[in-house]
Design a protein around this motif. Sequence first.
Motif, PDB file in Angstrom:
ATOM      1  N   MET A  13       0.757  -1.142   0.060  1.00  0.00           N
ATOM      2  CA  MET A  13      -0.129   0.015   0.023  1.00  0.00           C
ATOM      3  C   MET A  13       0.876   1.132  -0.044  1.00  0.00           C
ATOM      4  SD  MET A  13      -3.206   0.808   2.579  1.00  0.00           S
ATOM      5  CE  MET A  13      -4.486   2.063   2.254  1.00  0.00           C
ATOM      6  N   LEU A  17       0.477   4.321  -2.841  1.00  0.00           N
ATOM      7  CA  LEU A  17       0.033   5.459  -2.368  1.00  0.00           C
ATOM      8  C   LEU A  17       1.104   6.505  -2.832  1.00  0.00           C
ATOM      9  CD1 LEU A  17      -1.388   5.069   1.001  1.00  0.00           C
ATOM     10  CD2 LEU A  17      -2.714   5.634  -1.045  1.00  0.00           C
ATOM     11  N   GLN A  21      -0.362   8.308  -7.303  1.00  0.00           N
ATOM     12  CA  GLN A  21      -1.160   7.313  -6.808  1.00  0.00           C
ATOM     13  C   GLN A  21      -1.467   6.570  -7.667  1.00  0.00           C
ATOM     14  OE1 GLN A  21      -3.620   8.340  -3.349  1.00  0.00           O
ATOM     15  NE2 GLN A  21      -4.942   6.993  -3.803  1.00  0.00           N
ATOM     16  N   ARG A  53      -6.295  -2.296  -4.673  1.00  0.00           N
ATOM     17  CA  ARG A  53      -7.369  -1.318  -5.241  1.00  0.00           C
ATOM     18  C   ARG A  53      -8.745  -1.416  -5.441  1.00  0.00           C
ATOM     19  NH1 ARG A  53      -6.879  -0.296 -11.654  1.00  0.00           N
ATOM     20  NH2 ARG A  53      -7.737   1.751 -11.093  1.00  0.00           N
ATOM     21  N   ILE A  55     -10.551  -3.026  -2.943  1.00  0.00           N
ATOM     22  CA  ILE A  55     -11.277  -2.557  -1.704  1.00  0.00           C
ATOM     23  C   ILE A  55     -12.627  -3.308  -1.589  1.00  0.00           C
ATOM     24  CG2 ILE A  55     -11.946  -0.664  -0.082  1.00  0.00           C
ATOM     25  CD1 ILE A  55     -10.640   1.163  -2.075  1.00  0.00           C
ATOM     26  N   GLU A  61     -11.176  -2.870   3.255  1.00  0.00           N
ATOM     27  CA  GLU A  61     -11.804  -1.621   3.835  1.00  0.00           C
ATOM     28  C   GLU A  61     -11.002  -1.083   4.908  1.00  0.00           C
ATOM     29  OE1 GLU A  61     -15.741  -2.578   4.346  1.00  0.00           O
ATOM     30  OE2 GLU A  61     -16.245  -2.894   2.224  1.00  0.00           O
ATOM     31  N   TRP A  64      -7.880   0.965   3.904  1.00  0.00           N
ATOM     32  CA  TRP A  64      -8.054   2.102   3.330  1.00  0.00           C
ATOM     33  C   TRP A  64      -8.534   3.184   4.316  1.00  0.00           C
ATOM     34  CZ3 TRP A  64      -5.837   3.816  -1.064  1.00  0.00           C
ATOM     35  CH2 TRP A  64      -5.553   2.972  -1.872  1.00  0.00           C
ATOM     36  N   ASP A  65      -9.597   2.616   5.079  1.00  0.00           N
ATOM     37  CA  ASP A  65     -10.160   3.584   6.298  1.00  0.00           C
ATOM     38  C   ASP A  65      -9.035   4.015   7.153  1.00  0.00           C
ATOM     39  OD1 ASP A  65     -12.625   3.333   5.196  1.00  0.00           O
ATOM     40  OD2 ASP A  65     -13.313   1.939   6.762  1.00  0.00           O
ATOM     41  N   GLY A  68      -5.572   4.950   4.211  1.00  0.00           N
ATOM     42  CA  GLY A  68      -5.768   5.585   2.827  1.00  0.00           C
ATOM     43  C   GLY A  68      -5.431   7.280   2.744  1.00  0.00           C
ATOM     44  N   LYS A  69      -5.657   7.920   3.776  1.00  0.00           N
ATOM     45  CA  LYS A  69      -5.436   9.348   3.720  1.00  0.00           C
ATOM     46  C   LYS A  69      -4.601   9.746   4.975  1.00  0.00           C
ATOM     47  CE  LYS A  69      -9.863  10.346   1.830  1.00  0.00           C
ATOM     48  NZ  LYS A  69     -11.327  11.225   2.206  1.00  0.00           N
TER      49      LYS A  69
END
Length: 212
Positions: A13, A17, A21, A53, A55, A61, A64-65, A68-69
């Motif tokens: 991951m 990223l 991305q 990718r 998800i 999930e 990424w939760d 991801g950010k």
Amino acid sequence: MRKWQDEYWLLLMQIYLKRPQGVKPMYSRDMVGLSLELHIPPQALYQQMFRLRQIDTPLMEHLWDKYGKSPKKLKKEVELLRKMNGFGNPESFYEGVEVSESWELDFRPIAERPELTPLMLIMILDLYFRLTPNTMVSDTPEVQELAKMMKISSDTVVEVMNVYQFCDPYLQRDSMPYNPLFDTCDEIWQRYGNGKPERLAALAAQLKEYFK
């Protein structure tokens, strides 16, 4: 090949990223570096990156939760993971584990000529099939371009092509003087020289990513 473990998703991951991305080329430096680190072929990592990718599972999930950010949080977790698993200390990481290398050897320096790898010989073989013997010289633009991309001299590219001429059954060259590259060139020829040139060309096109 090592068995896939869920914590490897974090390592993959982090590459996904990176800007820009998204799914990275199979033979990009980052992908190959991770492949060598995990002893998992680039093709397998590439497939896993597409899974990443999508998800489409609770695990994806969650990843990424959580990350991801938050690339900084992900970086911290990856650093911790490497320390826990001994990634920075290969001898400790693989202690008591028999590691059988196959595809990895293509990325390792050739003992007799450490400036070269079997991967580079594959690239040179692809160019070999695009040229005629009288154009396999250092001032041919294609030779210079490939040498520049791989950060070696044009003369070295020409030397390898000369060795391939003695591997090429169509040229029927007499026995060549001793060259420490012959055995490795012959092995590469046996793998790719007798097959369809377009398959070699497709592989070489992908491998260019490694030299960027």
